[in-house]
Design an enzyme around this catalytic site. Structure first.
Site, PDB file in Angstrom:
ATOM      1  N   SER A  90       0.825  -1.201   0.000  1.00 29.45           N
ATOM      2  CA  SER A  90       0.000   0.000   0.000  1.00 29.45           C
ATOM      3  C   SER A  90       0.865   1.260   0.000  1.00 29.45           C
ATOM      4  CB  SER A  90      -0.955  -0.042   1.200  1.00 29.45           C
ATOM      5  OG  SER A  90      -1.996   0.886   1.061  1.00 29.45           O
ATOM      6  N   ASP A 111     -10.137  -4.307  -5.483  1.00 29.70           N
ATOM      7  CA  ASP A 111      -9.409  -3.531  -4.479  1.00 29.70           C
ATOM      8  C   ASP A 111      -9.945  -2.102  -4.519  1.00 29.70           C
ATOM      9  OD1 ASP A 111      -7.634  -2.090  -2.928  1.00 29.70           O
ATOM     10  OD2 ASP A 111      -5.835  -2.983  -3.793  1.00 29.70           O
ATOM     11  N   HIS A 126      -7.509  -5.475  -0.493  1.00 30.98           N
ATOM     12  CA  HIS A 126      -6.290  -4.670  -0.513  1.00 30.98           C
ATOM     13  C   HIS A 126      -5.138  -5.265   0.296  1.00 30.98           C
ATOM     14  CE1 HIS A 126      -4.032  -1.047  -1.264  1.00 30.98           C
ATOM     15  NE2 HIS A 126      -3.888  -0.791   0.038  1.00 30.98           N
TER      16      HIS A 126
END
Length: 262
Positions: free
Chosen positions: A94, A216, A244
């Protein structure tokens, strides 16, 4: 204070090569517990907590330093220097994907390979670019978080995790979000969701693997393809995983993709 203590750096493994795992927003190094152990026989593994997360030293949190992702990237470079890293593999989930990109630009000799899990160089839509959120979306998200951090965490974490058929995953992410200091979480969220690192992508020289999940809500397939096009010598792998956080929901897939690349 040493950077090792400040960032709660934990090393293991026996290999000559080094692999560094970096966690995303609202989490800590425990997010890699299902992935990192698989590399212990072949790599020296490095895990750490960003300042403000996990068992990092909260007293080291400086709002001015961490007002941009560069502050976190500087920490990563300091960790690399302390451990003598050269041509290491960096795995960032991320927001840590962009932190790794910035660190690789600051110290090109440190990371020879980047693995970007669910990366996004910009979350806010722009002309000719679909980040997935309008500016109003992001401001409302941040306002909601500031108004009720725990309520925001309970609502957002399961949506970010996806995999509604496995509610225990959403519960774990919720618990992680709720453990984070609300003031630091709010500041890190603003840095994360308002950053724009699109221009940095074309400067990356490390071999790069992009791992993209389906469905996602944070980093869409279009964003993954955008990163692939703009990072030279990069490869995009679409995982069967959804949501995610494939490091929790589909660790075997993540392990296999990394091993195939490195």
């Amino acid at each position: 204070m040493s950077v090792i203590k400040r960032n709660n750096v934990v090393t293991g493994g026996e290999g000559e090569r080094t692999i560094v795992f970096s966690h995303g927003f609202g989490c800590d190094q425990n997010m890699w517990r299902l992935v990192a152990p698989d590399f212990l026989k072949d790599f020296r593994t490095v895990l750490f907590d960003h300042v403000g997360a996990g068992k990092s030293d909260l007293r080291s949190y400086d709002p001015e330093k961490y007002a941009t992702l560069h502050g976190y990237a500087d920490d990563l470079v300091e960790i690399g220097i302390a451990l003598g890293l050269r041509e290491a593999t960096f795995v960032g989930h991320s927001v840590s994907a962009m932190i790794g990109v910035l660190a690789s630009l600051k110290a090109p000799e440190m990371f020879g390979t980047l693995v970007l899990v669910g990366p996004s160089p910009r979350y806010i839509d722009d002309e000719g670019y679909q980040g997935g959120f309008s500016r109003t979306d992001i401001e409302e998200l941040l306002a909601s978080m500031a108004d009720n951090h725990m309520g925001w965490s309970m609502a957002m974490a399961p949506a970010i995790m996806g995999n509604p058929d496995r509610p225990e995953l959403g519960s774990e992410l919720t618990d992680n979000f709720c453990r984070t200091d609300p003031a630091i979480a709010k500041a890190f969220a603003r840095v994360t969701f308002t950053s724009d690192n699109r221009d940095d992508l074309s400067r990356v020289t490390a071999r790069t693997l992009i791992l993209q999940c389906r469905d996602d809500i944070i980093a869409s397939e279009a964003v993954g393809e955008y990163v692939r096009v703009r990072v030279a010598d990069s490869k995009l792998v679409m995982l069967d995983a959804t949501g995610h956080c494939p490091n929790l929901s589909a660790p075997a897939e993540v392990i296999a993709a990394i091993r195939d690349f490195v």
